[in-house]
Enzyme design. Structure first.
Site, short mmCIF file in Angstrom:
data_model
loop_
_atom_site.label_atom_id
_atom_site.label_comp_id
_atom_site.label_asym_id
_atom_site.label_seq_id
_atom_site.Cartn_x
_atom_site.Cartn_y
_atom_site.Cartn_z
N GLN A 262 0.82 -1.21 0.00
CA GLN A 262 0.00 0.00 0.00
C GLN A 262 0.85 1.25 0.00
O GLN A 262 0.52 2.24 -0.64
CB GLN A 262 -0.94 0.00 1.21
CG GLN A 262 -1.94 -1.12 1.20
CD GLN A 262 -2.69 -1.21 -0.11
OE1 GLN A 262 -3.46 -0.33 -0.46
NE2 GLN A 262 -2.46 -2.28 -0.87
N HIS A 265 1.73 3.02 -3.29
CA HIS A 265 0.74 3.77 -4.08
C HIS A 265 1.12 5.25 -4.17
O HIS A 265 1.20 5.82 -5.24
CB HIS A 265 -0.65 3.63 -3.47
CG HIS A 265 -1.37 2.41 -3.90
ND1 HIS A 265 -1.82 2.22 -5.19
CD2 HIS A 265 -1.74 1.30 -3.22
CE1 HIS A 265 -2.42 1.04 -5.28
NE2 HIS A 265 -2.39 0.46 -4.10
N GLU A 330 -9.40 0.45 5.09
CA GLU A 330 -9.81 -0.01 3.76
C GLU A 330 -9.52 -1.51 3.60
O GLU A 330 -10.39 -2.29 3.24
CB GLU A 330 -9.05 0.80 2.70
CG GLU A 330 -9.34 0.38 1.27
CD GLU A 330 -8.44 1.10 0.28
OE1 GLU A 330 -8.77 1.10 -0.92
OE2 GLU A 330 -7.38 1.64 0.69
N HIS A 331 -8.27 -1.90 3.85
CA HIS A 331 -7.87 -3.31 3.78
C HIS A 331 -7.41 -3.75 5.16
O HIS A 331 -6.55 -3.10 5.77
CB HIS A 331 -6.69 -3.50 2.82
CG HIS A 331 -6.91 -2.95 1.44
ND1 HIS A 331 -6.38 -1.73 1.04
CD2 HIS A 331 -7.59 -3.44 0.39
CE1 HIS A 331 -6.72 -1.51 -0.22
NE2 HIS A 331 -7.46 -2.51 -0.64
N ASP A 364 -6.67 -7.09 -4.83
CA ASP A 364 -6.61 -6.00 -5.80
C ASP A 364 -6.88 -6.49 -7.21
O ASP A 364 -7.41 -5.73 -8.03
CB ASP A 364 -5.23 -5.34 -5.75
CG ASP A 364 -5.15 -4.24 -4.72
OD1 ASP A 364 -6.19 -3.86 -4.16
OD2 ASP A 364 -4.03 -3.76 -4.46
N HIS A 423 -53.66 15.46 2.97
CA HIS A 423 -53.24 14.08 3.16
C HIS A 423 -54.32 13.28 3.88
O HIS A 423 -54.66 12.16 3.49
CB HIS A 423 -51.94 14.03 4.00
CG HIS A 423 -50.68 14.32 3.24
ND1 HIS A 423 -50.40 15.55 2.73
CD2 HIS A 423 -49.63 13.51 2.92
CE1 HIS A 423 -49.22 15.51 2.13
NE2 HIS A 423 -48.73 14.28 2.23
#
Length: 433
Positions: A262, A265, A330-331, A364, A423
């Site tokens: 990660q 990235h 996230e992971h 991934d 109504h």
């Protein structure tokens, strides 16, 4: 100076240190905001003309009409046909696994009939048109094509339109091949905020879509944020994240490389390890130092680990799970003995990888579940991209005459309490005298 910080949950300052570690606020660059505002307005009001101008200016593509920016189905198929055999096989296997997983997410219509004959239920329908943004040029991700297009197609989306910039005419063949495999219907070689505007508002040539999905740069993210409400969007994603819970039974080199996966990235990516064994944290730190010089993206990894990475000593695995639920990563890798046991304690995570062989990188590309996941702690209330993101639900209400006699007085009483007398009257008109 250590390459990655060390924290300890027994420290009196740990809560503040963790808050500082997790702190991330997407800076709103005024120049990006203004540029996106200008581009969106121009495309909304001048359509094709503005789209061509921006494509010529930013991508250096000398297109004279939108027809020059279309990639035909034949070209997509040709890209697939001419891939090296190993690449094509890998892409096809990944596509099949992603499709198979998402087919299990299909929802069905349902209804039930009450004793008085009233029928209530839910109708599931796919979106009509979806736009898929795919980064272009050298920074191209065929895996993102599969992860965004496959669930849309499985959901039954009628038309999937892909946009991808081609700087100086550079077309990535793997991306085009992935589009062919995924069944993308139309492809335009446009990108940036102008592509988002074209998908959201439509032009003289391009029809507007109902939802825009897919990753992009800061301009794409800002444009998606601005058009939300006119169209749906998937999410505004933050930097990539990995959190690993380890008990020391997995080789330290494996865990170090998972942290790298990660961190490479970008410099804002976050990699964190939780473990109750201080000696194991030492071993991982040593593995990081030994392996990092072998990484082509060494500088990015170093910066990411120094700025946003951490090795955290916890009291035990129960506490590790509590910290993990707070981080809502996230992971999440659970690299322990009996990983299923600890997974039961996890409430907040985008994707949970269980056991030492479940590396995040498999998720991934080819495991099957979607790799488009909530970031920046949004896993507390968000889910991975899936078939359900490309479907919508309509409520079904078929009230019988007998049912109206029961429901009418209830509705009328509540409506009068809210001061909405039309109504109330609407419900009372259905009552038998």
């Amino acid at each position: 100076m250590s390459m990655i910080r060390r924290l300890n949950t027994t420290s009196a300052q740990f809560d503040q240190e963790l808050r500082d570690l997790l702190a991330y606020e997407a800076t709103q660059d005024d120049s990006i905001e203004q540029a996106c505002k200008t581009i969106l307005h121009a495309v909304q009001h001048r359509g094709d003309e503005a789209l061509l101008e921006f494509t010529q200016r930013f991508d250096h593509v000398p297109a004279q009409s939108i027809a020059d920016l279309v990639i035909s189905a034949d070209e997509l198929q040709q890209a697939l046909n001419t891939l090296p055999a190993e690449q094509r096989s890998a892409l096809e296997k990944a596509a099949e696994r992603v499709r198979s997983y998402h087919e299990k997410q299909r929802a069905s219509d349902w209804s039930y009939t009450e004793a008085d004959g009233t029928v209530l239920g839910q109708k599931i329908t796919p979106l009509d048109r979806v736009g898929l943004y795919v980064p272009g040029g050298k920074a191209a991700y065929p895996s993102s094509v599969l992860m965004n297009a496959m669930p849309a197609k499985v959901a039954g989306v009628k038309e999937l339109v892909m946009v991808t910039p081609t700087p100086k005419g550079e077309r990535n063949q793997l991306v085009l091949a992935a589009a062919a495999l995924a069944g993308v219907d139309k492809v335009y070689t446009i990108g940036g905020a102008q592509a988002v505007a074209a998908l959201a508002y439509g032009t003289q040539t391009i029809q507007p879509v109902d939802k825009i999905v897919g990753p992009g740069n800061a301009y794409v993210a800002e444009a998606k944020r601005r058009v939300f409400g006119v169209v749906g969007i998937d999410m505004i994603a933050g930097p990539s994240e990995i959190l690993i819970i380890a008990d020391g039974s997995t080789p330290a080199e494996w865990v170090a490389m998972d942290l790298f996966s990660q961190a490479e990235h970008d410099e804002l990516a976050q990699s964190i390890l939780l473990c109750p064994d201080a000696a194991y944290l030492d071993a991982v730190e040593a593995a990081i130092a030994n392996l990092i010089t072998t990484m082509p993206r060494e500088a990015i990894i170093r910066q990411s680990l120094q700025d946003r990475g951490a090795l955290i000593l916890v009291r035990d695995l129960d506490e590790a799970c509590n910290v993990a639920n707070h981080i809502a990563a996230e992971h999440l890798e659970i690299s322990t003995q009996e990983p299923e046991r600890w997974a039961q304690k996890i409430r907040h995570a985008g994707a949970i990888f269980m056991g030492p062989y479940s590396s995040e990188s498999l998720g991934d590309y080819c495991a099957g579940p979607n790799h488009v996941l909530p970031t920046s702690r949004t896993a507390r209330f968000s889910s991975p991209l899936g078939v359900y993101d490309f479907q919508k639900r309509s409520s079904l209400i078929n009230v019988s005459q007998a049912g109206a006699q029961t429901l009418g007085p209830i509705a009328a009483t509540l409506a009068k309490g809210e001061g909405l007398f039309a109504h109330a009257a609407s419900a009372e008109y259905r009552l038998k005298p």
